[in-house]
Write an enzyme that holds these catalytic residues in place. Structure first.
Site, short mmCIF file in Angstrom:
data_model
loop_
_atom_site.label_atom_id
_atom_site.label_comp_id
_atom_site.label_asym_id
_atom_site.label_seq_id
_atom_site.Cartn_x
_atom_site.Cartn_y
_atom_site.Cartn_z
N SER A 60 -24.03 -1.93 -8.01
CA SER A 60 -23.73 -1.08 -8.99
C SER A 60 -22.53 -0.24 -8.88
O SER A 60 -22.00 0.61 -9.66
CB SER A 60 -24.96 -0.19 -9.26
OG SER A 60 -25.04 0.48 -8.02
N HIS B 184 -28.88 -4.53 -12.44
CA HIS B 184 -27.53 -4.42 -13.25
C HIS B 184 -27.14 -5.66 -13.96
O HIS B 184 -25.93 -5.99 -14.05
CB HIS B 184 -26.57 -3.76 -12.31
CG HIS B 184 -26.66 -2.51 -12.12
ND1 HIS B 184 -26.49 -1.29 -12.94
CD2 HIS B 184 -27.51 -1.61 -11.16
CE1 HIS B 184 -26.47 -0.05 -12.56
NE2 HIS B 184 -27.26 -0.27 -11.26
N LYS C 184 -32.68 0.02 -17.64
CA LYS C 184 -31.39 -0.06 -17.86
C LYS C 184 -30.94 -0.87 -19.19
O LYS C 184 -31.27 -0.62 -20.39
CB LYS C 184 -30.56 -0.79 -16.62
CG LYS C 184 -30.70 0.11 -15.57
CD LYS C 184 -29.99 -0.31 -14.13
CE LYS C 184 -30.23 1.11 -13.20
NZ LYS C 184 -30.73 0.54 -11.73
C1 LIG Z 1 -31.69 1.08 -10.96
C2 LIG Z 1 -31.90 0.45 -9.84
C3 LIG Z 1 -33.27 0.11 -9.38
C4 LIG Z 1 -34.40 1.11 -9.85
O1 LIG Z 1 -34.71 0.77 -11.21
P1 LIG Z 1 -35.87 1.88 -11.60
O2 LIG Z 1 -36.55 1.02 -12.68
O3 LIG Z 1 -35.20 2.88 -12.44
O4 LIG Z 1 -36.77 2.32 -10.75
C5 LIG Z 1 -33.68 -1.02 -8.30
N1 LIG Z 1 -32.62 -1.60 -8.10
C6 LIG Z 1 -31.31 -1.40 -8.40
C7 LIG Z 1 -30.24 -2.71 -7.73
C8 LIG Z 1 -30.99 -0.83 -9.43
O5 LIG Z 1 -29.63 -0.65 -9.80
#
Ligand SMILES: *Cc1c(COP(=O)(O)O)cnc(C)c1O
Length: 401
Positions: free
Chosen positions: A186, A214, A245
């Site tokens: 990310s 992502h 997301k």
């Molecule tokens: C945002 C993210 C997470 C965490 O996701 P949540 O559902 O908000 O806990 C885990 N792994 C990656 C690669 C992320 O970008």
């Protein structure tokens, strides 16, 4: 309240964070999430820093689906899944996610953080090896720490180093080996080379796991993820991801894979066993999101058009970006104070962005990270590009200046 030194110690550490410019303030938004948001002071800003890739977070259809599920299934369940916290909507979502990802079964969590935190310990022990990309998400790192397996780390996206670690784990006589990577990283928008990873996994008899936070919903021709993008659907052993997301943006996570893996997690994974079930309105809204993106690639296509346009135009103006195709676009400013000044100036110009500098990214690699969304209009992107040009000129950092 008798240990004053504890509190003054915390105050001193917070002060150090502030002085070092590492303190993270929270910007307060007074509206729904979206391409345009309203700040607390009533100003409107174009939002370029949400993980709202498909624009579904503040979307009306998503809210309507959530409201329908809220009405039908109620607000909450006051139970973990295995006592009395499993509704038809949870089972439907698990099945739809499996179909979408091309796997056998899926287990839901309250967050991807929990999915990653609870995936390793039930499946691997001291006889096994976890081979993890150096830039993997914090939740993978924590999950690996909770497990007794031997840890091997390879340099980010470095296939030669990955092979070295596979050889080392093989020579150490490890029983099972699993290669673990973010599908997309990310900070840089780098896409993992899953075709090569799968090849190496086959060569050394290793399992594979990807975190699709992502990627799920928009990477690959039909948005199934990095495994679709890289042509390896059906060849990844374990997929974790988030509902927080692109897939609606509320919260929730999942782990997906072979039946025996998911069944083991249902029996043994601690964040699943000892934490509340996902709120039914989130499960219901997620189902509607999956249905919507399975019927049409319109949002995904618009996201990639926006991304290609922004990447081309920002370079034409004279900024340096990390090359790639992902909607995460790191605009490189290199110097930390300049990145901070730049983000602050963009805020004044009505653009919400986040600056990143050491220690979040390597020294000398300070940047602002732009995240495109299907919700952005061409007009909004042009406004943002104009602001970039103006702030860049003011700070004297454009290449052709
Ligand atoms: C945002 C993210 C997470 C965490 O996701 P949540 O559902 O908000 O806990 C885990 N792994 C990656 C690669 C992320 O970008």
């Amino acid at each position: 309240m008798s240990d004053q030194a504890f509190y003054s110690g915390l105050q001193a550490k917070l002060e150090t964070l502030r002085n070092d410019g590492l303190f993270k303030p929270e910007r307060v938004i007074a509206s729904r999430q979206g391409a345009i948001v309203t700040a607390q002071d009533g100003r409107t800003l174009i939002n370029m820093c949400a993980n709202n890739y498909l624009g579904l977070s503040g979307d009306e259809q998503t809210s309507t689906a959530a409201a329908a599920a809220l009405e039908k299934y109620g607000y909450g369940l006051s139970s973990v899944r295995f006592i009395c916290g499993t509704q038809t909507v949870h089972k439907e979502l698990e099945q739809k996610l499996s179909e979408f990802l091309g796997t056998e079964d899926t287990i839901l969590y309250a967050a991807a953080f929990d999915a990653n935190g609870g995936v390793f310990e039930p499946l691997f022990d001291e006889n096994d090896a976890i081979i993890s990309d150096a830039l993997n998400h914090a939740s993978i790192i924590d999950g690996v720490r909770l497990c007794k397996a031997a840890r091997y780390r390879y340099a980010n996206n470095d296939m030669a180093d990955l092979e070295k670690q596979l050889i080392a784990a093989t020579e150490a006589g490890k029983r099972h080996k699993i290669i673990v990577t973010d599908g997309v990283f990310s900070m840089d928008g780098t896409i993992a080379q899953l075709d090569k990873i799968v090849e190496l996994a086959e060569k050394y008899g290793a399992l594979t796991m990807i975190d699709e936070s992502h990627a799920s919903g928009f990477m690959g021709k039909t948005g199934r993820g990095t495994h679709e993008h890289c042509g390896v659907i059906g060849k990844i052993d374990i997929i974790t991801g988030t509902l927080g997301k692109a897939l609606g943006g509320a919260m929730g996570g999942f782990t997906s894979g072979r039946k025996e893996v998911i069944e083991t997690l249902r029996q043994k994974s601690r964040p699943y066993l000892f934490s509340n079930t996902l709120a039914p309105m989130i499960a219901g809204a997620s189902l509607s999101v999956l249905d919507r993106i399975s019927k049409s690639t319109e949002l995904r296509d618009r996201l990639h058009e926006n991304t290609a346009y922004f990447r081309k135009e920002i370079e034409r103006i004279g900024f340096t970006i990390k090359p790639g195709t992902h909607p995460v676009v790191p605009v490189m400013l290199f110097d930390a104070p300049i990145a901070q000044k730049f983000a602050a100036r963009m805020f004044e110009l009505g653009v919400l962005l986040s600056g990143f500098f050491y220690p979040v990214v390597p020294m000398g690699q300070a940047r602002v990270r732009v995240q495109l969304s299907a919700a952005h209009t061409r007009e909004q992107l042009d406004t943002v590009l104009k602001a970039f040009e103006q702030a860049g000129k003011e700070l004297g950092i454009l290449k052709n200046q």
